[in-house]
Motif scaffolding. Structure first.
Motif, PDB file in Angstrom:
ATOM      1  N   SER A 170     -11.984  11.785  -0.532  1.00  0.00           N
ATOM      2  CA  SER A 170     -12.201  10.769  -1.547  1.00  0.00           C
ATOM      3  C   SER A 170     -10.919   9.974  -1.754  1.00  0.00           C
ATOM      4  O   SER A 170      -9.811  10.514  -1.669  1.00  0.00           O
ATOM      5  CB  SER A 170     -12.621  11.437  -2.861  1.00  0.00           C
ATOM      6  OG  SER A 170     -12.530  10.542  -3.938  1.00  0.00           O
ATOM      7  N   GLY A 171     -11.069   8.684  -2.034  1.00  0.00           N
ATOM      8  CA  GLY A 171      -9.901   7.846  -2.263  1.00  0.00           C
ATOM      9  C   GLY A 171      -9.496   7.729  -3.718  1.00  0.00           C
ATOM     10  O   GLY A 171      -8.577   6.945  -4.025  1.00  0.00           O
ATOM     11  N   TYR A 172     -10.146   8.476  -4.611  1.00  0.00           N
ATOM     12  CA  TYR A 172      -9.828   8.367  -6.035  1.00  0.00           C
ATOM     13  C   TYR A 172      -8.342   8.628  -6.253  1.00  0.00           C
ATOM     14  O   TYR A 172      -7.808   9.648  -5.844  1.00  0.00           O
ATOM     15  CB  TYR A 172     -10.667   9.352  -6.835  1.00  0.00           C
ATOM     16  CG  TYR A 172     -10.383   9.355  -8.323  1.00  0.00           C
ATOM     17  CD1 TYR A 172     -10.290   8.155  -9.033  1.00  0.00           C
ATOM     18  CD2 TYR A 172     -10.207  10.550  -9.003  1.00  0.00           C
ATOM     19  CE1 TYR A 172     -10.028   8.155 -10.398  1.00  0.00           C
ATOM     20  CE2 TYR A 172      -9.953  10.560 -10.373  1.00  0.00           C
ATOM     21  CZ  TYR A 172      -9.858   9.364 -11.065  1.00  0.00           C
ATOM     22  OH  TYR A 172      -9.589   9.368 -12.411  1.00  0.00           O
ATOM     23  N   TYR A 173      -7.668   7.696  -6.897  1.00  0.00           N
ATOM     24  CA  TYR A 173      -6.204   7.696  -6.902  1.00  0.00           C
ATOM     25  C   TYR A 173      -5.587   8.909  -7.580  1.00  0.00           C
ATOM     26  O   TYR A 173      -4.476   9.331  -7.232  1.00  0.00           O
ATOM     27  CB  TYR A 173      -5.684   6.402  -7.538  1.00  0.00           C
ATOM     28  CG  TYR A 173      -5.684   6.382  -9.055  1.00  0.00           C
ATOM     29  CD1 TYR A 173      -4.521   6.617  -9.774  1.00  0.00           C
ATOM     30  CD2 TYR A 173      -6.845   6.107  -9.770  1.00  0.00           C
ATOM     31  CE1 TYR A 173      -4.504   6.590 -11.163  1.00  0.00           C
ATOM     32  CE2 TYR A 173      -6.846   6.077 -11.148  1.00  0.00           C
ATOM     33  CZ  TYR A 173      -5.676   6.320 -11.848  1.00  0.00           C
ATOM     34  OH  TYR A 173      -5.669   6.302 -13.220  1.00  0.00           O
ATOM     35  N   LYS A 174      -6.266   9.530  -8.538  1.00  0.00           N
ATOM     36  CA  LYS A 174      -5.688  10.679  -9.222  1.00  0.00           C
ATOM     37  C   LYS A 174      -5.676  11.937  -8.365  1.00  0.00           C
ATOM     38  O   LYS A 174      -5.086  12.949  -8.744  1.00  0.00           O
ATOM     39  CB  LYS A 174      -6.435  10.937 -10.532  1.00  0.00           C
ATOM     40  CG  LYS A 174      -6.123   9.910 -11.608  1.00  0.00           C
ATOM     41  CD  LYS A 174      -6.692  10.312 -12.955  1.00  0.00           C
ATOM     42  CE  LYS A 174      -6.308   9.294 -14.035  1.00  0.00           C
ATOM     43  NZ  LYS A 174      -6.860   9.667 -15.358  1.00  0.00           N
ATOM     44  N   LEU A 175      -6.311  11.888  -7.191  1.00  0.00           N
ATOM     45  CA  LEU A 175      -6.281  13.012  -6.263  1.00  0.00           C
ATOM     46  C   LEU A 175      -5.093  12.922  -5.311  1.00  0.00           C
ATOM     47  O   LEU A 175      -4.893  13.808  -4.488  1.00  0.00           O
ATOM     48  CB  LEU A 175      -7.589  13.064  -5.462  1.00  0.00           C
ATOM     49  CG  LEU A 175      -8.858  13.265  -6.296  1.00  0.00           C
ATOM     50  CD1 LEU A 175     -10.086  13.165  -5.411  1.00  0.00           C
ATOM     51  CD2 LEU A 175      -8.825  14.599  -7.023  1.00  0.00           C
ATOM     52  N   ALA A 183      -2.109   3.869  -8.315  1.00  0.00           N
ATOM     53  CA  ALA A 183      -2.643   3.015  -9.374  1.00  0.00           C
ATOM     54  C   ALA A 183      -2.058   1.606  -9.273  1.00  0.00           C
ATOM     55  O   ALA A 183      -2.770   0.611  -9.451  1.00  0.00           O
ATOM     56  CB  ALA A 183      -2.333   3.623 -10.738  1.00  0.00           C
ATOM     57  N   LEU A 184      -0.769   1.512  -8.986  1.00  0.00           N
ATOM     58  CA  LEU A 184      -0.135   0.208  -8.807  1.00  0.00           C
ATOM     59  C   LEU A 184      -0.729  -0.527  -7.614  1.00  0.00           C
ATOM     60  O   LEU A 184      -0.990  -1.744  -7.672  1.00  0.00           O
ATOM     61  CB  LEU A 184       1.372   0.385  -8.625  1.00  0.00           C
ATOM     62  CG  LEU A 184       2.184  -0.893  -8.402  1.00  0.00           C
ATOM     63  CD1 LEU A 184       2.134  -1.780  -9.644  1.00  0.00           C
ATOM     64  CD2 LEU A 184       3.639  -0.544  -8.068  1.00  0.00           C
ATOM     65  N   ASN A 185      -0.963   0.206  -6.508  1.00  0.00           N
ATOM     66  CA  ASN A 185      -1.579  -0.407  -5.328  1.00  0.00           C
ATOM     67  C   ASN A 185      -2.897  -1.076  -5.679  1.00  0.00           C
ATOM     68  O   ASN A 185      -3.149  -2.238  -5.344  1.00  0.00           O
ATOM     69  CB  ASN A 185      -1.842   0.657  -4.252  1.00  0.00           C
ATOM     70  CG  ASN A 185      -0.605   0.996  -3.437  1.00  0.00           C
ATOM     71  OD1 ASN A 185       0.364   0.254  -3.418  1.00  0.00           O
ATOM     72  ND2 ASN A 185      -0.652   2.132  -2.768  1.00  0.00           N
ATOM     73  N   TRP A 186      -3.764  -0.321  -6.339  1.00  0.00           N
ATOM     74  CA  TRP A 186      -5.130  -0.780  -6.536  1.00  0.00           C
ATOM     75  C   TRP A 186      -5.282  -1.731  -7.718  1.00  0.00           C
ATOM     76  O   TRP A 186      -6.126  -2.629  -7.670  1.00  0.00           O
ATOM     77  CB  TRP A 186      -6.051   0.425  -6.704  1.00  0.00           C
ATOM     78  CG  TRP A 186      -5.975   1.390  -5.560  1.00  0.00           C
ATOM     79  CD1 TRP A 186      -5.749   2.735  -5.624  1.00  0.00           C
ATOM     80  CD2 TRP A 186      -6.113   1.081  -4.164  1.00  0.00           C
ATOM     81  NE1 TRP A 186      -5.735   3.276  -4.374  1.00  0.00           N
ATOM     82  CE2 TRP A 186      -5.952   2.279  -3.448  1.00  0.00           C
ATOM     83  CE3 TRP A 186      -6.342  -0.095  -3.448  1.00  0.00           C
ATOM     84  CZ2 TRP A 186      -6.029   2.344  -2.067  1.00  0.00           C
ATOM     85  CZ3 TRP A 186      -6.412  -0.027  -2.062  1.00  0.00           C
ATOM     86  CH2 TRP A 186      -6.260   1.175  -1.387  1.00  0.00           C
ATOM     87  N   ARG A 187      -4.488  -1.566  -8.760  1.00  0.00           N
ATOM     88  CA  ARG A 187      -4.622  -2.416  -9.946  1.00  0.00           C
ATOM     89  C   ARG A 187      -3.857  -3.732  -9.813  1.00  0.00           C
ATOM     90  O   ARG A 187      -4.273  -4.750 -10.375  1.00  0.00           O
ATOM     91  CB  ARG A 187      -4.122  -1.672 -11.192  1.00  0.00           C
ATOM     92  CG  ARG A 187      -4.953  -0.479 -11.583  1.00  0.00           C
ATOM     93  CD  ARG A 187      -4.472   0.099 -12.906  1.00  0.00           C
ATOM     94  NE  ARG A 187      -5.098   1.378 -13.194  1.00  0.00           N
ATOM     95  CZ  ARG A 187      -6.314   1.538 -13.712  1.00  0.00           C
ATOM     96  NH1 ARG A 187      -7.039   0.477 -13.984  1.00  0.00           N
ATOM     97  NH2 ARG A 187      -6.798   2.751 -13.947  1.00  0.00           N
ATOM     98  N   TRP A 203       0.795  -5.532   6.930  1.00  0.00           N
ATOM     99  CA  TRP A 203       2.135  -5.046   6.591  1.00  0.00           C
ATOM    100  C   TRP A 203       2.176  -4.395   5.212  1.00  0.00           C
ATOM    101  O   TRP A 203       3.160  -3.734   4.869  1.00  0.00           O
ATOM    102  CB  TRP A 203       3.177  -6.167   6.690  1.00  0.00           C
ATOM    103  CG  TRP A 203       2.892  -7.442   5.969  1.00  0.00           C
ATOM    104  CD1 TRP A 203       2.497  -8.620   6.519  1.00  0.00           C
ATOM    105  CD2 TRP A 203       2.987  -7.700   4.551  1.00  0.00           C
ATOM    106  NE1 TRP A 203       2.338  -9.589   5.556  1.00  0.00           N
ATOM    107  CE2 TRP A 203       2.639  -9.066   4.339  1.00  0.00           C
ATOM    108  CE3 TRP A 203       3.342  -6.934   3.450  1.00  0.00           C
ATOM    109  CZ2 TRP A 203       2.629  -9.643   3.065  1.00  0.00           C
ATOM    110  CZ3 TRP A 203       3.329  -7.510   2.183  1.00  0.00           C
ATOM    111  CH2 TRP A 203       2.975  -8.849   1.999  1.00  0.00           C
ATOM    112  N   ALA A 204       1.104  -4.525   4.441  1.00  0.00           N
ATOM    113  CA  ALA A 204       1.054  -3.863   3.138  1.00  0.00           C
ATOM    114  C   ALA A 204       0.799  -2.369   3.275  1.00  0.00           C
ATOM    115  O   ALA A 204       0.864  -1.645   2.284  1.00  0.00           O
ATOM    116  CB  ALA A 204      -0.033  -4.486   2.268  1.00  0.00           C
ATOM    117  N   GLY A 205       0.521  -1.903   4.514  1.00  0.00           N
ATOM    118  CA  GLY A 205       0.364  -0.474   4.743  1.00  0.00           C
ATOM    119  C   GLY A 205      -0.919  -0.082   5.433  1.00  0.00           C
ATOM    120  O   GLY A 205      -1.136   1.093   5.712  1.00  0.00           O
ATOM    121  N   THR A 206      -1.779  -1.052   5.745  1.00  0.00           N
ATOM    122  CA  THR A 206      -3.052  -0.730   6.378  1.00  0.00           C
ATOM    123  C   THR A 206      -3.050  -0.952   7.884  1.00  0.00           C
ATOM    124  O   THR A 206      -4.092  -0.792   8.525  1.00  0.00           O
ATOM    125  CB  THR A 206      -4.182  -1.571   5.763  1.00  0.00           C
ATOM    126  OG1 THR A 206      -3.870  -2.955   5.903  1.00  0.00           O
ATOM    127  CG2 THR A 206      -4.384  -1.230   4.295  1.00  0.00           C
TER     128      THR A 206
END
Length: 324
Positions: A170-175, A183-187, A203-206
């Protein structure tokens, strides 16, 4: 895959994709399994996808393998593993999701695609193409990272006889151990970059650029405790829970992305599946693994051999009948 890490993938430039005539039935005898046979398949909505067949060598095992890639990984990254499976008697197919690698349009800016399309349209289209071209053979899915997350989105998921996942959680950030960075990445970072560039730059990491819609939906999922079950309501939850099939899940103690908790969270979506979670340490494998190491040549003697043995068992064992 998290934008906090930017692994270097062994991605060779793929050959020019050509259409493979239907009459060849994807069994080209003179094709080199080390490079495979490029062709195009259609997603369910008709979008053309770049794909590659690695024809089997020797006796067939009665099953075909479909490899579903990680976010930002081209299908060429899986060529060595696909060729290994082909030499063991498994015809094996890899493909690029829309917007990635050989399935990328000239411009990503303004390209309409999201992560749900990768499952509902692209993976489903690949499953349909395999069933059409290899009738009567069991279909075994190998899913790396997001490739192991998307099966429940495909309307024809029941065509898959067994699922082998690699570093899929799962990609849920709290895991994630670095939950504040996630949280900073996604928000903040993902919305800002997609607005500025019309895509999420690699280049952002993907590694690969992602279509803006893919990145934005991924961000929404990663901020919700239910991850990809946060959209689609009860029908989506049921589509995952009702998949009654064997699942071998590989996860790795040195993987900074798919933590044990994240993998177990995802496996909980496949509520009816017969799950075998194989947690591997670098000591057991004989080398570091991380999020991408399973598919590198160094894993041949250990992880690949074990995985192909499991796939061979699934090729010979009738799919269990759900007692419900």
């Amino acid at each position: 895959m998290s934008m906090a890490h930017a692994p270097v993938l062994e991605q060779d430039a793929g050959p020019t994709v050509r259409d493979l005539p239907q009459e060849e039935r994807l069994t080209v005898a003179d094709a080199s399994p080390s490079t495979g046979v490029p062709f195009r398949l259609q997603a369910l909505d008709g979008y053309p996808l770049s794909a590659t067949l690695f024809p089997h060598e020797g006796a067939e095992v009665g099953a075909v393998v479909l490899i579903s890639s990680a976010t930002g990984a081209r299908q060429r990254y899986y060529a060595r593993f696909a060729a290994f499976l082909a030499r063991r008697g498994f015809p094996t197919i890899t493909f690029d999701y829309r917007g990635i690698g050989g399935s990328r349009p000239e411009k990503l800016e303004g390209f309409e695609a999201n992560m749900e399309d990768w499952g509902r349209q692209d993976l489903a289209g690949a499953i349909a193409a395999v069933r059409e071209r290899f009738p009567g053979r069991r279909l075994l899915l190998v899913g790396h990272s997001v490739g192991g997350q998307l099966l429940g989105l495909a309307e024809n998921a029941s065509e898959v006889s067994a699922l082998l996942t690699v570093a899929a959680g799962s990609g849920y950030y709290k895991l994630f151990p670095q939950r504040l960075r996630m949280a900073l990445n996604w928000r903040v970072l993902t919305p800002a970059l997609t607005r500025a560039f019309g895509r999420l730059p690699g280049w952002a990491g993907t590694v690969e650029d992602l279509p803006a819609g893919v990145a934005r939906q991924w961000a929404r999922w990663c901020l919700d405790p239910n991850y990809l079950l946060s959209e689609g309501g009860e029908p989506r939850r049921e589509s995952y829970a009702s998949l009654y099939l064997p699942v071998r899940a590989y996860s790795f103690s040195d993987d900074p992305i798919a933590s044990k908790a994240a993998v177990e969270h995802l496996l909980g979506f496949y509520a009816d599946a017969l799950v075998d979670h194989r947690r591997v340490t670098p000591k057991q494998a004989g080398h570091p693994i991380g999020h991408f190491g399973f598919f590198r040549e160094g894993s041949r003697a250990s992880l690949w051999e074990e995985a192909v043995e499991w796939l061979a068992i699934q090729a010979l064992t009738p799919r269990p009948v759900n007692p419900r």
